[in-house]
Scaffold this motif. Structure first.
Motif, PDB file in Angstrom:
ATOM      1  N   LYS A 100     -58.733  -1.379   6.548  1.00 39.88           N
ATOM      2  CA  LYS A 100     -59.285  -0.306   5.799  1.00 39.88           C
ATOM      3  C   LYS A 100     -57.547   0.265   5.982  1.00 39.88           C
ATOM      4  O   LYS A 100     -57.321   1.258   5.473  1.00 39.88           O
ATOM      5  N   ALA A 101     -56.343  -0.458   6.610  1.00 37.89           N
ATOM      6  CA  ALA A 101     -54.739   0.696   6.787  1.00 37.89           C
ATOM      7  C   ALA A 101     -54.296   0.049   5.851  1.00 37.89           C
ATOM      8  O   ALA A 101     -53.317  -0.057   5.636  1.00 37.89           O
ATOM      9  N   LEU A 102     -54.533  -0.503   4.796  1.00 37.03           N
ATOM     10  CA  LEU A 102     -54.137  -1.167   3.244  1.00 37.03           C
ATOM     11  C   LEU A 102     -53.861  -0.632   2.606  1.00 37.03           C
ATOM     12  O   LEU A 102     -55.128   0.312   2.606  1.00 37.03           O
ATOM     13  N   TYR A 103     -52.925   0.011   2.227  1.00 39.98           N
ATOM     14  CA  TYR A 103     -53.036   1.046   0.611  1.00 39.98           C
ATOM     15  C   TYR A 103     -53.109  -0.153  -0.354  1.00 39.98           C
ATOM     16  O   TYR A 103     -51.511  -0.831  -0.637  1.00 39.98           O
ATOM     17  N   TYR A 104     -53.952  -0.417  -1.523  1.00 36.76           N
ATOM     18  CA  TYR A 104     -53.867  -1.086  -2.529  1.00 36.76           C
ATOM     19  C   TYR A 104     -54.144  -0.676  -3.588  1.00 36.76           C
ATOM     20  O   TYR A 104     -55.078  -0.389  -4.122  1.00 36.76           O
ATOM     21  N   ASP A 105     -53.024  -0.473  -5.196  1.00 35.92           N
ATOM     22  CA  ASP A 105     -53.842   0.381  -5.793  1.00 35.92           C
ATOM     23  C   ASP A 105     -52.901  -0.481  -6.915  1.00 35.92           C
ATOM     24  O   ASP A 105     -52.039  -0.905  -7.788  1.00 35.92           O
ATOM     25  N   ALA A 106     -54.102  -0.880  -7.794  1.00 40.10           N
ATOM     26  CA  ALA A 106     -54.407  -2.087  -8.866  1.00 40.10           C
ATOM     27  C   ALA A 106     -53.825  -1.638  -9.904  1.00 40.10           C
ATOM     28  O   ALA A 106     -53.101  -1.364 -11.038  1.00 40.10           O
ATOM     29  N   GLU A 107     -53.703   0.151 -10.058  1.00 45.23           N
ATOM     30  CA  GLU A 107     -53.847   0.757 -11.706  1.00 45.23           C
ATOM     31  C   GLU A 107     -51.637   1.065 -11.847  1.00 45.23           C
ATOM     32  O   GLU A 107     -51.894   0.633 -12.538  1.00 45.23           O
ATOM     33  N   LEU A 108     -51.389   1.261 -10.335  1.00 45.64           N
ATOM     34  CA  LEU A 108     -50.218   0.790 -10.406  1.00 45.64           C
ATOM     35  C   LEU A 108     -48.612   0.120 -10.611  1.00 45.64           C
ATOM     36  O   LEU A 108     -47.967   0.133 -10.437  1.00 45.64           O
ATOM     37  N   GLY A 109     -50.066  -0.996  -9.391  1.00 48.09           N
ATOM     38  CA  GLY A 109     -49.283  -2.192  -9.616  1.00 48.09           C
ATOM     39  C   GLY A 109     -48.377  -1.986  -7.929  1.00 48.09           C
ATOM     40  O   GLY A 109     -47.409  -2.806  -7.711  1.00 48.09           O
ATOM     41  N   LEU A 110     -48.922  -1.093  -6.890  1.00 50.56           N
ATOM     42  CA  LEU A 110     -48.116  -0.956  -5.512  1.00 50.56           C
ATOM     43  C   LEU A 110     -49.416  -1.334  -4.697  1.00 50.56           C
ATOM     44  O   LEU A 110     -51.120  -1.158  -4.627  1.00 50.56           O
ATOM     45  N   PHE A 111     -49.140  -2.015  -3.263  1.00 46.96           N
ATOM     46  CA  PHE A 111     -49.445  -1.625  -2.035  1.00 46.96           C
ATOM     47  C   PHE A 111     -48.494  -1.697  -1.166  1.00 46.96           C
ATOM     48  O   PHE A 111     -47.867  -1.571  -1.208  1.00 46.96           O
ATOM     49  N   GLY A 112     -49.242  -1.507  -0.077  1.00 51.08           N
ATOM     50  CA  GLY A 112     -48.509  -0.893   0.933  1.00 51.08           C
ATOM     51  C   GLY A 112     -49.186  -1.527   2.824  1.00 51.08           C
ATOM     52  O   GLY A 112     -50.317  -0.540   2.801  1.00 51.08           O
ATOM     53  N   PHE A 113     -48.271  -0.788   3.470  1.00 54.02           N
ATOM     54  CA  PHE A 113     -49.086  -0.318   5.102  1.00 54.02           C
ATOM     55  C   PHE A 113     -47.774  -0.008   5.670  1.00 54.02           C
ATOM     56  O   PHE A 113     -46.991  -0.486   6.024  1.00 54.02           O
ATOM     57  N   SER A 114     -48.808  -0.021   7.297  1.00 55.92           N
ATOM     58  CA  SER A 114     -47.946   0.586   8.556  1.00 55.92           C
ATOM     59  C   SER A 114     -47.106  -0.852   8.970  1.00 55.92           C
ATOM     60  O   SER A 114     -48.084  -1.475   9.492  1.00 55.92           O
ATOM     61  N   TYR A 115     -46.156  -1.033  10.365  1.00 56.84           N
ATOM     62  CA  TYR A 115     -45.944  -1.871  10.804  1.00 56.84           C
ATOM     63  C   TYR A 115     -44.887  -1.545  11.417  1.00 56.84           C
ATOM     64  O   TYR A 115     -44.673  -0.235  11.937  1.00 56.84           O
ATOM     65  N   GLU A 116     -44.948  -1.708  13.082  1.00 56.14           N
ATOM     66  CA  GLU A 116     -43.815  -1.537  13.999  1.00 56.14           C
ATOM     67  C   GLU A 116     -43.169  -2.428  14.791  1.00 56.14           C
ATOM     68  O   GLU A 116     -43.943  -4.113  14.827  1.00 56.14           O
ATOM     69  N   THR A 117     -41.954  -1.967  15.588  1.00 51.08           N
ATOM     70  CA  THR A 117     -41.370  -2.742  15.132  1.00 51.08           C
ATOM     71  C   THR A 117     -40.228  -3.190  16.679  1.00 51.08           C
ATOM     72  O   THR A 117     -39.676  -1.670  17.244  1.00 51.08           O
ATOM     73  N   TRP A 118     -40.063  -3.599  16.829  1.00 46.57           N
ATOM     74  CA  TRP A 118     -39.490  -3.892  18.807  1.00 46.57           C
ATOM     75  C   TRP A 118     -38.594  -5.250  19.050  1.00 46.57           C
ATOM     76  O   TRP A 118     -39.091  -6.218  18.540  1.00 46.57           O
ATOM     77  N   ASN A 119     -38.239  -5.088  19.827  1.00 41.79           N
ATOM     78  CA  ASN A 119     -37.011  -6.011  20.977  1.00 41.79           C
ATOM     79  C   ASN A 119     -37.484  -5.945  21.918  1.00 41.79           C
ATOM     80  O   ASN A 119     -37.565  -4.624  22.139  1.00 41.79           O
ATOM     81  N   TRP A 120     -36.693  -7.172  22.949  1.00 43.82           N
ATOM     82  CA  TRP A 120     -36.926  -6.801  25.123  1.00 43.82           C
ATOM     83  C   TRP A 120     -35.617  -6.266  25.091  1.00 43.82           C
ATOM     84  O   TRP A 120     -35.525  -6.751  26.001  1.00 43.82           O
ATOM     85  N   SER A 121     -34.942  -5.818  25.416  1.00 48.75           N
ATOM     86  CA  SER A 121     -34.170  -5.258  25.474  1.00 48.75           C
ATOM     87  C   SER A 121     -33.888  -3.968  25.061  1.00 48.75           C
ATOM     88  O   SER A 121     -34.512  -3.084  24.193  1.00 48.75           O
ATOM     89  N   GLY A 122     -33.671  -3.207  26.488  1.00 50.47           N
ATOM     90  CA  GLY A 122     -32.966  -1.785  26.351  1.00 50.47           C
ATOM     91  C   GLY A 122     -34.490  -1.099  26.561  1.00 50.47           C
ATOM     92  O   GLY A 122     -35.380  -1.718  26.780  1.00 50.47           O
ATOM     93  N   ASN A 123     -34.028   0.486  26.195  1.00 50.96           N
ATOM     94  CA  ASN A 123     -35.972   1.308  26.439  1.00 50.96           C
ATOM     95  C   ASN A 123     -36.735   0.845  25.426  1.00 50.96           C
ATOM     96  O   ASN A 123     -36.213   0.736  24.638  1.00 50.96           O
ATOM     97  N   TYR A 124     -38.153   0.626  26.158  1.00 53.01           N
ATOM     98  CA  TYR A 124     -39.440   0.392  25.684  1.00 53.01           C
ATOM     99  C   TYR A 124     -39.224   1.826  24.320  1.00 53.01           C
ATOM    100  O   TYR A 124     -39.094   1.470  22.857  1.00 53.01           O
ATOM    101  N   ASN A 125     -38.921   3.010  24.367  1.00 54.97           N
ATOM    102  CA  ASN A 125     -38.933   4.055  23.036  1.00 54.97           C
ATOM    103  C   ASN A 125     -37.572   4.001  22.089  1.00 54.97           C
ATOM    104  O   ASN A 125     -37.825   3.605  20.808  1.00 54.97           O
ATOM    105  N   SER A 126     -36.530   2.942  22.372  1.00 59.75           N
ATOM    106  CA  SER A 126     -35.555   3.051  21.531  1.00 59.75           C
ATOM    107  C   SER A 126     -35.282   1.833  21.014  1.00 59.75           C
ATOM    108  O   SER A 126     -34.591   2.532  19.845  1.00 59.75           O
ATOM    109  N   ARG A 127     -36.594   0.997  21.452  1.00 58.70           N
ATOM    110  CA  ARG A 127     -36.145  -0.098  21.203  1.00 58.70           C
ATOM    111  C   ARG A 127     -37.595  -0.519  19.910  1.00 58.70           C
ATOM    112  O   ARG A 127     -37.552  -1.210  19.225  1.00 58.70           O
ATOM    113  N   THR A 128     -38.090   1.057  19.646  1.00 58.01           N
ATOM    114  CA  THR A 128     -39.617   0.889  18.556  1.00 58.01           C
ATOM    115  C   THR A 128     -39.189   1.699  17.993  1.00 58.01           C
ATOM    116  O   THR A 128     -39.214   3.068  18.145  1.00 58.01           O
ATOM    117  N   LYS A 129     -39.138   0.874  16.668  1.00 54.69           N
ATOM    118  CA  LYS A 129     -39.289   1.878  15.399  1.00 54.69           C
ATOM    119  C   LYS A 129     -40.942   1.519  14.521  1.00 54.69           C
ATOM    120  O   LYS A 129     -41.672   0.943  14.791  1.00 54.69           O
TER     121      LYS A 129
END
Length: 679
Positions: free
Chosen positions: A559-588
């Protein structure tokens, strides 16, 4: 006369022999009466008896039969019978626990595979609707059955669960304003529905002390599912006046909320719960209870004719299924409870299916109630219940384990099931009585299923270990499933979504690093399923690089998927991080918005990343506060696209997005984070 004389003479001639026989028998009896010989005879007879007895015991002790060797269908039971069955469960489980302690130890094999939710079906959208009056919808699995979610919307309003209730927000051409708020003390909202002028909130009453140590915080909506609630509280509000919601009915049922569906054809809510209990509790607590304001103001035990049990599934929990007619407020809730039953839940247009690994299949029991662990391939029990009266229809067992509810699909009264076994993966087709009528065995040898998707007479299944085989199946002949072709590529698709009947699917997952050793970066692919040939990867978009790790809610929340067949759009949220530095500063954290059009000439134009949207501010060091801005859902109402997090709701012009411009915020509403609990 001569014959009689002849017989008489013959008998007289035999008399001496007869006397000798009688004399011998007397002598033998006399000899047997001697003490020494009598003891010898008794000892010999006793020894033979003991040997036979020991041999019989040895055979019986060595003969172990499966626990579930009997019928796998449920039986009905009154209160006394249910109590009796629970007592027997206790004996079985106690023996099983002793076996685990003494025999298995740490050597028992286990399966620790990620439960990754596969895709859902396309939404039926009317092509005659104009963009101004249309909306996107919650992504669902079965057409005609809405699914509960943390946020809902209609053409004028947004309804969003809060920490202890719900916000009602006006969305007037992109302008946002909170018009009402429902607050419920000690309440943990889980999901919600909108049906005309009715708002249905499903949650739980938290009846234990909340302890967050020294931190003055409350759990985010994203983690509400983890809060234990032994009762599910369903509340139905009249929202004819959106600014003044009125509680019109409540149903309180024993059990932890699992899932629900709103059958839109007749406006009936089907809800499913799991009620666990301890055998040490009072007997009243071993029977689930209900309080339905439509018929009573007091708590009542489930009626005896609504209780069922499985003799071979010794679990201290019930699967509860109920139905509420939203158009008949005075009609009591229909309800059934199945002791011992649990599993992944799939809802088709007419039935409810449960699929669960039967762990007790691995155990054997002899006549002395002694247990033996015998490793054997896992089995999945599939149970079919009718939506019409919530009754049991059929049961079946298949080899392997299912990934999740999207490993099952019903079409033309046949159930298709994809399972993973020790050696590979299997595809089954079962008829209306759950009899196996077709199979395709052992594809993706040595790998496991990571996503599956069915679409009428076709299916796509992704397996993975070191590389991603994408398998395409033809299911037009249910008795003879066929593998059409497959594609091997780096990475793995953890979510698959058919683009209608176009023959194309969208795959969302993770890419592999150059060494193929780790899954890094986000991978979004467009696949063409070619008839009678191998599928083709038309185009792929990679977000991130080999030094970035990603997580997307779509991997296990369809249910986290936005799927819009009428307009030809879809989307979803995602999170990225790496293993260096402060956890908060490296999380997007972002919401990725894509366009798709399989009719365009150039493949590079058929799939495009339009923009990535974020709510997260740049200057927050506390991860808890930072994560309140993580976008959980995206959706469209008319000409505006909206994103929602725990803290914010924002609107954007959809025309700007479609024109290829960056998404520019049109309006923003900040939501107040309130306590869910009385202090």
């Amino acid at each position: 006369m001569k014959e009689k004389e002849t017989i008489k003479m013959a008998l007289e001639e035999e008399m001496p022999n007869k006397n000798r026989i009688y004399a011998n028998s007397i002598n033998y009896g006399a000899a047997a009466k001697s003490p020494a010989k009598k003891k010898a005879v008794f000892f010999a007879i006793s020894l033979v008896g003991v040997l036979v007895f020991v041999l019989t015991l040895s055979v019986l002790a060595a003969t172990y039969s499966p626990i579930n060797s009997g019928s796998i269908d449920p039986k009905s039971g009154n209160y006394s019978k249910i109590y009796e069955v629970i007592t027997k469960y206790g004996e079985l489980l106690s023996a099983n626990n002793r076996l685990l302690d003494l025999q298995l130890g740490a050597s028992a094999p286990s399966e620790n595979y990620a439960s990754i939710e596969a895709p859902t079906s396309d939404l039926a959208q009317s092509p005659s609707q104009s963009k101004e009056n249309s909306t996107s919808m919650t992504n669902i699995q079965t057409e005609g059955f809405d699914e509960g979610d943390i946020i809902k919307w209609d053409s004028n309003y947004i309804y969003k669960l809060s920490m202890n209730g719900c916000y009602i927000i006006s969305a007037n051409n992109g302008l946002l304003e909170a018009v009402a708020e429902i607050e419920i003390a000690n309440y943990v909202p889980k999901e919600m529905f909108i049906s005309g002028n009715k708002l249905i909130i499903i949650g739980g009453i938290y009846d234990e002390t909340v302890n967050f140590n020294s931190y003055d915080i409350e759990p985010l909506m994203s983690y509400a599912y983890a809060i234990p609630c032994r009762s599910t509280d369903i509340r139905i509000y009249d929202i004819t006046d959106r600014s003044n919601p009125i509680l019109s009915r409540s149903v309180l049922v024993s059990g932890f909320y699992s899932t629900s569906r709103l059958r839109m054809s007749d406006n009936k809510l089907i809800y499913m719960l799991n009620y666990g209990f301890s055998p040490d509790e009072e007997k009243d607590n071993q029977i689930p209870s209900i309080k339905d304001s439509s018929r009573s103001s007091s708590v009542e035990k489930f009626p005896e004719d609504s209780l069922y049990y499985y003799e071979d599934l010794p679990y201290y929990s019930y699967f509860i299924i109920g139905e509420i007619d939203l158009d008949a407020p005075d009609k009591p809730s229909q309800i059934k409870a199945f002791l011992g039953l649990s599993g992944e839940i799939y809802i088709s247009t007419e039935n409810v299916y449960l699929a669960a690994t039967n762990s007790f299949y691995l155990y054997r029991r002899n006549v002395f109630n002694k247990f033996l662990y015998v490793y054997s391939p896992s089995k999945t029990r599939i149970v079919k219940l009718s939506q019409q009266d919530l009754s049991h229809v059929a049961s079946q067992e298949v080899d392997g384990t299912v990934l999740n509810r999207f490993s099952l699909d019903e079409f033309n009264n046949n159930l298709r099931v994809a399972t993973s076994t020790d050696s590979g993966n299997d595809l089954y087709v079962l008829d209306g009585d759950l009899k196996i009528i077709g199979t395709f065995k052992n594809f993706g040898s040595g790998e496991r299923i990571y996503s599956a998707r069915f679409n009428e007479t076709s299916a796509v299944i992704v397996t993975f270990k070191n590389i991603d085989p994408y398998f395409a199946f033809d299911l037009s002949d249910p008795r003879n499933p066929k593998l059409v072709g497959y594609l091997k590529e780096n990475g793995v698709s953890k979510y698959l979504h058919y683009i209608g009947d176009s023959g194309y699917t969208i795959g969302i997952g993770e890419n592999q690093d150059e060494a193929g050793a780790a899954l890094t970066a986000l991978k979004v692919s467009l696949y063409k399923n070619v008839q009678d040939d191998n599928p083709i990867n038309v185009d792929t978009v990679i977000i991130g690089d080999n030094n970035v790790y990603v997580y997307a809610a779509i991997f296990n929340q369809s249910k986290a998927l936005y799927y819009d067949a009428e307009l030809g759009l879809f989307g979803f949220s995602y999170e990225t991080w790496n293993w260096s530095g402060n956890y908060n500063s490296r999380t997007k954290q972002y919401f990725a918005l894509f366009s798709f059009d399989v009719d365009l000439e150039h493949s590079s134009d058929q799939l495009k990343l339009l923009d990535t949207i974020t709510h997260t501010p740049s200057q927050i060091d506390d991860y808890y506060l930072y994560s309140q801005y993580f976008i959980s859902r995206g959706f469209r109402i008319g000409n505006y696209f909206y994103t929602a997090s725990d803290k914010l709701i924002t609107s954007y012009s959809i025309d700007q997005i479609l024109n290829g411009d960056k998404a520019i915020i049109f309006d923003t509403l900040t939501l107040e984070m309130k306590s869910s609990y009385e202090q």
